[in-house]
Write a protein that holds these residues in place. Structure first.
Motif, PDB file in Angstrom:
ATOM      1  N   UNK A  95       0.827  -1.208   0.000  1.00 23.52           N
ATOM      2  CA  UNK A  95       0.000   0.000   0.000  1.00 23.52           C
ATOM      3  C   UNK A  95       0.861   1.256   0.000  1.00 23.52           C
ATOM      4  N   UNK A  96       2.078   1.149   0.535  1.00 20.10           N
ATOM      5  CA  UNK A  96       3.013   2.276   0.495  1.00 20.10           C
ATOM      6  C   UNK A  96       3.660   2.430  -0.882  1.00 20.10           C
ATOM      7  N   UNK A  97       3.642   1.377  -1.691  1.00 20.40           N
ATOM      8  CA  UNK A  97       4.151   1.480  -3.056  1.00 20.40           C
ATOM      9  C   UNK A  97       3.108   2.095  -3.986  1.00 20.40           C
ATOM     10  N   UNK A  98       1.876   1.648  -3.870  1.00 24.62           N
ATOM     11  CA  UNK A  98       0.835   2.101  -4.798  1.00 24.62           C
ATOM     12  C   UNK A  98       0.580   3.595  -4.657  1.00 24.62           C
ATOM     13  N   UNK A  99       0.784   4.159  -3.450  1.00 29.85           N
ATOM     14  CA  UNK A  99       0.535   5.589  -3.284  1.00 29.85           C
ATOM     15  C   UNK A  99       1.544   6.428  -4.068  1.00 29.85           C
ATOM     16  N   UNK A 100       2.627   5.831  -4.526  1.00 25.29           N
ATOM     17  CA  UNK A 100       3.586   6.542  -5.367  1.00 25.29           C
ATOM     18  C   UNK A 100       3.413   6.183  -6.840  1.00 25.29           C
ATOM     19  N   UNK A 101       2.345   5.419  -7.106  1.00 26.97           N
ATOM     20  CA  UNK A 101       2.038   5.021  -8.471  1.00 26.97           C
ATOM     21  C   UNK A 101       2.678   3.728  -8.892  1.00 26.97           C
ATOM     22  N   UNK A 168       8.124   6.322 -15.640  1.00 29.90           N
ATOM     23  CA  UNK A 168       8.571   7.635 -15.185  1.00 29.90           C
ATOM     24  C   UNK A 168       7.474   8.690 -15.265  1.00 29.90           C
ATOM     25  N   UNK A 169       6.640   8.624 -16.293  1.00 25.23           N
ATOM     26  CA  UNK A 169       5.610   9.655 -16.480  1.00 25.23           C
ATOM     27  C   UNK A 169       4.329   9.381 -15.707  1.00 25.23           C
ATOM     28  N   UNK A 170       4.321   8.340 -14.867  1.00 25.75           N
ATOM     29  CA  UNK A 170       3.122   8.015 -14.093  1.00 25.75           C
ATOM     30  C   UNK A 170       3.371   8.088 -12.582  1.00 25.75           C
ATOM     31  N   UNK A 171       4.520   8.590 -12.177  1.00 31.34           N
ATOM     32  CA  UNK A 171       4.802   8.751 -10.751  1.00 31.34           C
ATOM     33  C   UNK A 171       3.821   9.760 -10.155  1.00 31.34           C
ATOM     34  N   UNK A 172       3.244   9.428  -9.006  1.00 31.55           N
ATOM     35  CA  UNK A 172       2.328  10.349  -8.330  1.00 31.55           C
ATOM     36  C   UNK A 172       3.143  11.305  -7.463  1.00 31.55           C
ATOM     37  N   UNK A 173       3.087  12.586  -7.800  1.00 32.43           N
ATOM     38  CA  UNK A 173       3.819  13.607  -7.063  1.00 32.43           C
ATOM     39  C   UNK A 173       2.871  14.703  -6.618  1.00 32.43           C
ATOM     40  N   UNK A 237      -6.678   0.243  -7.733  1.00 33.25           N
ATOM     41  CA  UNK A 237      -6.122   1.560  -8.006  1.00 33.25           C
ATOM     42  C   UNK A 237      -5.173   1.593  -9.198  1.00 33.25           C
ATOM     43  N   UNK A 238      -4.502   0.497  -9.464  1.00 35.38           N
ATOM     44  CA  UNK A 238      -3.455   0.489 -10.486  1.00 35.38           C
ATOM     45  C   UNK A 238      -3.956   0.905 -11.878  1.00 35.38           C
ATOM     46  N   UNK A 239      -5.098   0.399 -12.355  1.00 34.69           N
ATOM     47  CA  UNK A 239      -5.561   0.830 -13.684  1.00 34.69           C
ATOM     48  C   UNK A 239      -5.867   2.324 -13.749  1.00 34.69           C
ATOM     49  N   UNK A 240      -6.382   2.895 -12.680  1.00 40.42           N
ATOM     50  CA  UNK A 240      -6.700   4.320 -12.654  1.00 40.42           C
ATOM     51  C   UNK A 240      -5.428   5.162 -12.651  1.00 40.42           C
ATOM     52  N   UNK A 322     -17.289   4.965  -9.608  1.00 36.65           N
ATOM     53  CA  UNK A 322     -17.928   3.795 -10.230  1.00 36.65           C
ATOM     54  C   UNK A 322     -16.917   2.681 -10.480  1.00 36.65           C
ATOM     55  N   UNK A 323     -15.724   3.058 -10.939  1.00 34.52           N
ATOM     56  CA  UNK A 323     -14.685   2.051 -11.215  1.00 34.52           C
ATOM     57  C   UNK A 323     -14.229   1.371  -9.942  1.00 34.52           C
ATOM     58  N   UNK A 324     -14.074   2.129  -8.877  1.00 32.91           N
ATOM     59  CA  UNK A 324     -13.627   1.561  -7.608  1.00 32.91           C
ATOM     60  C   UNK A 324     -14.694   0.668  -6.985  1.00 32.91           C
ATOM     61  N   UNK A 325     -15.940   1.077  -7.077  1.00 31.39           N
ATOM     62  CA  UNK A 325     -17.041   0.263  -6.554  1.00 31.39           C
ATOM     63  C   UNK A 325     -17.122  -1.045  -7.332  1.00 31.39           C
ATOM     64  N   UNK A 326     -16.970  -0.959  -8.644  1.00 30.71           N
ATOM     65  CA  UNK A 326     -17.012  -2.173  -9.473  1.00 30.71           C
ATOM     66  C   UNK A 326     -15.862  -3.118  -9.109  1.00 30.71           C
ATOM     67  N   UNK A 327     -14.740  -2.545  -8.647  1.00 27.97           N
ATOM     68  CA  UNK A 327     -13.577  -3.358  -8.253  1.00 27.97           C
ATOM     69  C   UNK A 327     -13.706  -3.892  -6.833  1.00 27.97           C
TER      70      UNK A 327
END
Length: 365
Positions: A95-101, A168-173, A237-240, A322-327
């Motif tokens: 969960x600490x990895x996904x928050x950085x994308x 590189x272009x998907x890092x959450x900053x 979260x990963x697809x979003x 909607x996407x998160x609820x479906x997941x």
């Protein structure tokens, strides 16, 4: 007293190499069940390999995280509930990895004890393997340490290490977050893995009967509620993230909403959270009432029913929800991002909710 000519062995000192070998053999199939592109998840070597090219990355950054389960382990040991703590261990890292994308790629564990009980250890590793499957990462290695004299009989400790990758272009900053963004909250599965020193203190002082139905839910045994594994949020979260739809994520661990949400904000933005936007879980209300815990203390110690905060653009709220609820997630619209000093305010209509943190004052002085 030993005789002068006594022949010493490692087993006589309290360490069984045979037990360690038996454990490796037993958990081999568990590791193999976590195989994924880039890793075959075979155990037995001196290290584990991962092939980023086979995993489909072109310009990746590696992200690493490590964590433990904390004193929730003591509750697991005392109650004999060893099956879920492995999931907790993985969750606290991935969960600490996904928050950085970052997509979790592989995981390694460290299991330390005084005397190896292969039955207990296998149950713990089975949970780790399950957590890896929930996160989509491979269990590629680990270490078991039998250390007489370091731990009390029956005790053990866990540490986990996860590595992920993000293009590189998907890092959450923080610079992706803007005033007017909306904060969504993903429901937690319980206390997760923070605040258990206080939980255990309350249990002892209040004389809780852990193996009896909970006062707040007669359909549930109290120890089951307290030991519910930490929810893993990676796959929803990963697809979003890859679609560029998420501006920021905050994993709500120690420090609660007050301390964790500001970690993903720039210096000139403030998070405002409406505590009336979701119903506090009965377990959380029980803990607060049992300890007569002040609102700010409670909001810094427990997740309050929110395990992950998701910052998104206002015009994307409906589609992302909607996407998160479906997941499979339970999603609440819990707040917004405003101009102001970096920090977080949690407030609601009830007197039990009113707390504020000024991140700049406490972390950047």
């Amino acid at each position: 007293m030993a005789s002068a000519d006594e022949s010493y062995t490692y087993a006589k000192a309290g360490v069984s190499i045979a037990a360690g070998n038996a454990l490796v053999k037993a958990i081999g199939p568990l590791a193999k069940s976590t195989a994924r592109p880039g890793a075959n998840a075979e155990l037995g070597g001196f290290g584990g390999f991962f092939d980023l090219k086979a995993a489909g990355y072109s310009d990746p950054l590696l992200v690493a995280a490590n964590d433990g389960v904390g004193t929730k382990l003591k509750l697991a040991i005392d109650s004999g509930r060893h099956d879920g703590v492995g999931i907790d261990l993985v969750a606290m890292c991935v969960n600490d990895l996904i928050v950085q994308g970052a997509e979790p790629l592989f995981f390694l564990d460290y299991f330390a004890c005084a005397k190896l009980d292969t039955g207990v250890a296998e149950r713990v590793v089975a949970g780790i393997a399950e957590g890896c499957k929930l996160a989509g990462c491979a269990l590629i290695g680990g270490e078991t340490a039998e250390m007489p004299g370091m731990y009390a009989e029956g005790d053990y400790d866990l540490a986990g290490f996860a590595v992920g990758a993000v293009e590189r272009d998907r890092v959450l900053t923080a610079d992706k977050v803007a005033a007017g963004d909306v904060i969504l909250g993903l429901a937690s599965s319980g206390v997760h893995s923070n605040g258990y020193s206080l939980v255990r203190r309350l249990a002892a002082d209040k004389g809780w009967k852990l193996n009896r139905p909970a006062l707040f839910d007669p359909e549930q045994i109290l120890i089951d509620a307290l030991m519910a594994p930490t929810r893993i949020y990676v796959k929803p979260l990963l697809p979003l993230i890859r679609a560029g739809q998420i501006h920021a994520l905050a994993h709500i661990t120690g420090g609660g909403l007050l301390e964790n949400v500001p970690r993903v904000l720039p210096a000139d933005l403030h998070a405002e959270i409406d505590a009336d936007a979701w119903e506090q879980p009965r377990l959380m209300a029980f803990l607060q009432a049992q300890g007569n815990i002040e609102p700010e203390e409670f909001a810094r110690t427990f997740n309050c029913g929110i395990g992950m905060a998701v910052v998104v653009a206002a015009d994307a709220v409906e589609s992302i929800t909607a996407a998160l609820v479906e997941a499979g997630e339970t999603v609440y619209r819990i707040g917004r991002i405003l101009a102001g000093p970096r920090g977080c305010t949690v407030k609601g209509s009830a007197e039990t909710w009113s707390a504020r943190s000024d991140w700049s004052a406490t972390h950047e002085a």
